[in-house]
Design a protein around this motif. Sequence first.
Motif, PDB file in Angstrom:
ATOM      1  N   GLN A  27       0.829  -1.199   0.000  1.00 60.12           N
ATOM      2  CA  GLN A  27       0.000   0.000   0.000  1.00 60.12           C
ATOM      3  C   GLN A  27       0.870   1.258   0.000  1.00 60.12           C
ATOM      4  N   SER A  30       3.192   1.009  -3.670  1.00 62.61           N
ATOM      5  CA  SER A  30       2.409   1.248  -4.880  1.00 62.61           C
ATOM      6  C   SER A  30       1.901   2.684  -4.969  1.00 62.61           C
ATOM      7  N   SER A  31       1.984   3.422  -3.868  1.00 57.13           N
ATOM      8  CA  SER A  31       1.569   4.831  -3.846  1.00 57.13           C
ATOM      9  C   SER A  31       2.751   5.780  -3.999  1.00 57.13           C
ATOM     10  N   GLY A  32       3.909   5.230  -4.337  1.00 58.66           N
ATOM     11  CA  GLY A  32       5.098   6.064  -4.487  1.00 58.66           C
ATOM     12  C   GLY A  32       5.860   6.264  -3.198  1.00 58.66           C
ATOM     13  N   GLY A  33       5.535   5.478  -2.181  1.00 59.30           N
ATOM     14  CA  GLY A  33       6.223   5.588  -0.899  1.00 59.30           C
ATOM     15  C   GLY A  33       7.682   5.195  -1.004  1.00 59.30           C
ATOM     16  N   LEU A  78       5.681   9.675   1.701  1.00 60.13           N
ATOM     17  CA  LEU A  78       4.641   9.526   0.678  1.00 60.13           C
ATOM     18  C   LEU A  78       4.401  10.857  -0.012  1.00 60.13           C
ATOM     19  N   ASP A  81      -0.367  13.898  -2.161  1.00 59.25           N
ATOM     20  CA  ASP A  81      -1.679  13.426  -2.610  1.00 59.25           C
ATOM     21  C   ASP A  81      -1.900  11.974  -2.213  1.00 59.25           C
ATOM     22  N   ALA A  82      -0.868  11.151  -2.284  1.00 61.14           N
ATOM     23  CA  ALA A  82      -0.972   9.751  -1.882  1.00 61.14           C
ATOM     24  C   ALA A  82      -1.153   9.643  -0.365  1.00 61.14           C
ATOM     25  N   ARG A  85      -4.859  10.017   0.435  1.00 61.62           N
ATOM     26  CA  ARG A  85      -5.617   8.810   0.069  1.00 61.62           C
ATOM     27  C   ARG A  85      -5.321   7.671   1.041  1.00 61.62           C
ATOM     28  N   PHE A  86      -4.036   7.537   1.408  1.00 66.73           N
ATOM     29  CA  PHE A  86      -3.614   6.485   2.321  1.00 66.73           C
ATOM     30  C   PHE A  86      -4.306   6.655   3.674  1.00 66.73           C
TER      31      PHE A  86
END
Length: 138
Positions: A27, A30-33, A78, A81-82, A85-86
């Motif tokens: 999670q 995949s969110s650019g973390g 993160l 924007d991610a 959402r997270f």
Amino acid sequence: MAENQADGALPIVVVGAHLTGLPLNPQLTSSGGQFVKRCRTSPDYRLFALPNTTPPKPGMVREPGFVGPGLEVEVWSLPSDAFGRFVAAIPAPLGIGKVSLEDGTAVSGFLCEAHAVAEAEEITRFGGWRAFLAERAG
């Protein structure tokens, strides 16, 4: 650790199933973390194994005045924007609040509502979720 103004990334402290290699870590990735570091909390946190969670998850609660070992955590970064959402997808009784780290900084990270740990097994003595999982598996 403050917001990284250059790229808009925000740090987040993870303590359980989001740690590197554990079931919910994708999670973050995949969110650019991006992994920042492994460290410990200040000593005034307790850790509990939350019942009836899939995958298994811990709950971390701050108790001012408690002197424990500090808990092993990871700091991730993160994109802003991610991050939103997270955080919006985190199920109760978990949430995001300020976590005090052993170096004296405060970073947004996972905390648990106190009512959820009332009947949960305290696992603070293990010093972190990974150590608890290893003991349980061994």
